[in-house]
Design a protein around this motif. Structure first.
Motif, PDB file in Angstrom:
ATOM      1  N   GLY A  26       1.020  -1.331   0.119  1.00 28.68           N
ATOM      2  CA  GLY A  26      -0.197  -0.021  -0.071  1.00 28.68           C
ATOM      3  C   GLY A  26       0.733   1.416   0.013  1.00 28.68           C
ATOM      4  O   GLY A  26       0.359   2.455   0.237  1.00 28.68           O
ATOM      5  N   TYR A  27       2.111   1.066  -0.506  1.00 29.05           N
ATOM      6  CA  TYR A  27       2.944   2.483  -0.664  1.00 29.05           C
ATOM      7  C   TYR A  27       2.629   2.860  -1.946  1.00 29.05           C
ATOM      8  O   TYR A  27       1.840   2.524  -2.807  1.00 29.05           O
ATOM      9  CB  TYR A  27       4.335   1.910  -0.627  1.00 29.05           C
ATOM     10  CG  TYR A  27       4.938   1.764   0.950  1.00 29.05           C
ATOM     11  CD1 TYR A  27       4.297   1.133   1.931  1.00 29.05           C
ATOM     12  CD2 TYR A  27       6.349   1.969   1.015  1.00 29.05           C
ATOM     13  CE1 TYR A  27       4.908   1.157   3.240  1.00 29.05           C
ATOM     14  CE2 TYR A  27       7.072   2.020   2.222  1.00 29.05           C
ATOM     15  CZ  TYR A  27       6.356   1.416   3.333  1.00 29.05           C
ATOM     16  OH  TYR A  27       6.981   1.233   4.549  1.00 29.05           O
ATOM     17  N   GLU A  28       3.523   4.051  -2.277  1.00 25.97           N
ATOM     18  CA  GLU A  28       3.418   4.817  -3.294  1.00 25.97           C
ATOM     19  C   GLU A  28       4.699   5.236  -3.988  1.00 25.97           C
ATOM     20  O   GLU A  28       5.659   5.298  -3.251  1.00 25.97           O
ATOM     21  CB  GLU A  28       2.604   6.064  -3.315  1.00 25.97           C
ATOM     22  CG  GLU A  28       3.078   6.769  -2.371  1.00 25.97           C
ATOM     23  CD  GLU A  28       1.962   7.861  -2.019  1.00 25.97           C
ATOM     24  OE1 GLU A  28       2.493   9.166  -1.654  1.00 25.97           O
ATOM     25  OE2 GLU A  28       0.825   7.726  -2.012  1.00 25.97           O
ATOM     26  N   LEU A  29       5.049   5.142  -5.401  1.00 20.05           N
ATOM     27  CA  LEU A  29       6.151   5.693  -5.624  1.00 20.05           C
ATOM     28  C   LEU A  29       6.461   7.037  -5.293  1.00 20.05           C
ATOM     29  O   LEU A  29       5.814   7.966  -5.081  1.00 20.05           O
ATOM     30  CB  LEU A  29       6.066   5.850  -7.358  1.00 20.05           C
ATOM     31  CG  LEU A  29       7.137   6.103  -8.146  1.00 20.05           C
ATOM     32  CD1 LEU A  29       8.405   4.726  -7.888  1.00 20.05           C
ATOM     33  CD2 LEU A  29       7.135   6.325  -9.517  1.00 20.05           C
ATOM     34  N   GLN A  30       7.812   7.153  -4.790  1.00 20.90           N
ATOM     35  CA  GLN A  30       8.199   8.362  -4.369  1.00 20.90           C
ATOM     36  C   GLN A  30       7.967   9.347  -5.217  1.00 20.90           C
ATOM     37  O   GLN A  30       8.512   9.233  -6.604  1.00 20.90           O
ATOM     38  CB  GLN A  30       9.670   8.466  -4.056  1.00 20.90           C
ATOM     39  CG  GLN A  30      10.409   9.619  -3.176  1.00 20.90           C
ATOM     40  CD  GLN A  30      11.636   9.548  -2.549  1.00 20.90           C
ATOM     41  OE1 GLN A  30      12.175   8.481  -2.382  1.00 20.90           O
ATOM     42  NE2 GLN A  30      12.221  10.576  -2.479  1.00 20.90           N
ATOM     43  N   ALA A  31       7.666  10.616  -4.982  1.00 22.78           N
ATOM     44  CA  ALA A  31       7.189  11.764  -6.088  1.00 22.78           C
ATOM     45  C   ALA A  31       8.570  12.412  -6.601  1.00 22.78           C
ATOM     46  O   ALA A  31       9.510  12.132  -5.496  1.00 22.78           O
ATOM     47  CB  ALA A  31       6.737  12.919  -5.200  1.00 22.78           C
ATOM     48  N   PRO A  32       8.524  12.659  -7.579  1.00 23.29           N
ATOM     49  CA  PRO A  32       9.871  13.381  -8.280  1.00 23.29           C
ATOM     50  C   PRO A  32      10.040  14.789  -7.523  1.00 23.29           C
ATOM     51  O   PRO A  32       9.240  15.226  -6.824  1.00 23.29           O
ATOM     52  CB  PRO A  32       9.507  13.649  -9.787  1.00 23.29           C
ATOM     53  CG  PRO A  32       8.100  13.702  -9.679  1.00 23.29           C
ATOM     54  CD  PRO A  32       7.607  12.796  -8.593  1.00 23.29           C
ATOM     55  N   PRO A  33      11.586  15.332  -7.649  1.00 16.68           N
ATOM     56  CA  PRO A  33      11.763  16.368  -7.103  1.00 16.68           C
ATOM     57  C   PRO A  33      10.843  17.585  -7.315  1.00 16.68           C
ATOM     58  O   PRO A  33      10.048  17.721  -8.469  1.00 16.68           O
ATOM     59  CB  PRO A  33      13.171  16.643  -7.533  1.00 16.68           C
ATOM     60  CG  PRO A  33      13.735  15.491  -7.937  1.00 16.68           C
ATOM     61  CD  PRO A  33      12.608  14.523  -8.535  1.00 16.68           C
TER      62      PRO A  33
END
Length: 145
Positions: A26-33
């Protein structure tokens, strides 16, 4: 002082393995800078050539409370059993048949996303409540607990 941790996976395809673990946890891809709408835009601006843009990926807990999982591309494949693995808490507080049914349901859900079932360990109270050993899409073992 307690330290924050990151769990790092060596793998062949960081994008695919990170997508699997995002689904599993239930995680998400880390957002871009900041200032970029996508990782591809950010990596382009950083001068990373297209063939290197799948060298790493990371997923994070949406509420920020879990450890960051980092996936890095390595040239060698997995050859032996993991010495460290994740236990995915799919049935906390449950026991007996109810616990094993919850673990089986999660095992089936993850199989639909490419996981492989390795072995079911039956409950053996008072010390063992039962769990299922699985492997992610690149063979990294984890337990449904």
């Amino acid at each position: 002082m307690a330290r924050e941790i990151q769990v790092t996976f060596d793998c062949a395809d960081p994008a695919a393995v990170s997508a699997f673990w995002a689904e599993a946890l239930g995680y998400e891809l880390q957002a871009p800078p900041a200032g970029f709408d996508s990782w591809d835009q950010a990596l382009e601006a950083m001068g990373v050539p297209p063939e290197r843009r799948n060298d790493a990926s990371a997923v994070v807990a949406p509420d920020g409370k879990g450890p960051r999982l980092f996936f890095q591309k390595v040239p060698e494949g997995k050859t032996v059993k993991n010495r460290v693995h994740l236990d995915v808490r799919a049935a906390p507080g449950l026991q007996g048949d109810e616990r094993m049914a919850a673990l089986e349901a999660e095992a089936e859900r993850l199989r639909a996303h490419g996981a492989k079932r390795i072995h079911r360990h039956e409950p053996a109270p008072p010390m063992a409540f039962g769990h299922i050993v699985m492997a992610d899409i690149e063979g990294n073992e984890f337990c449904l607990d």
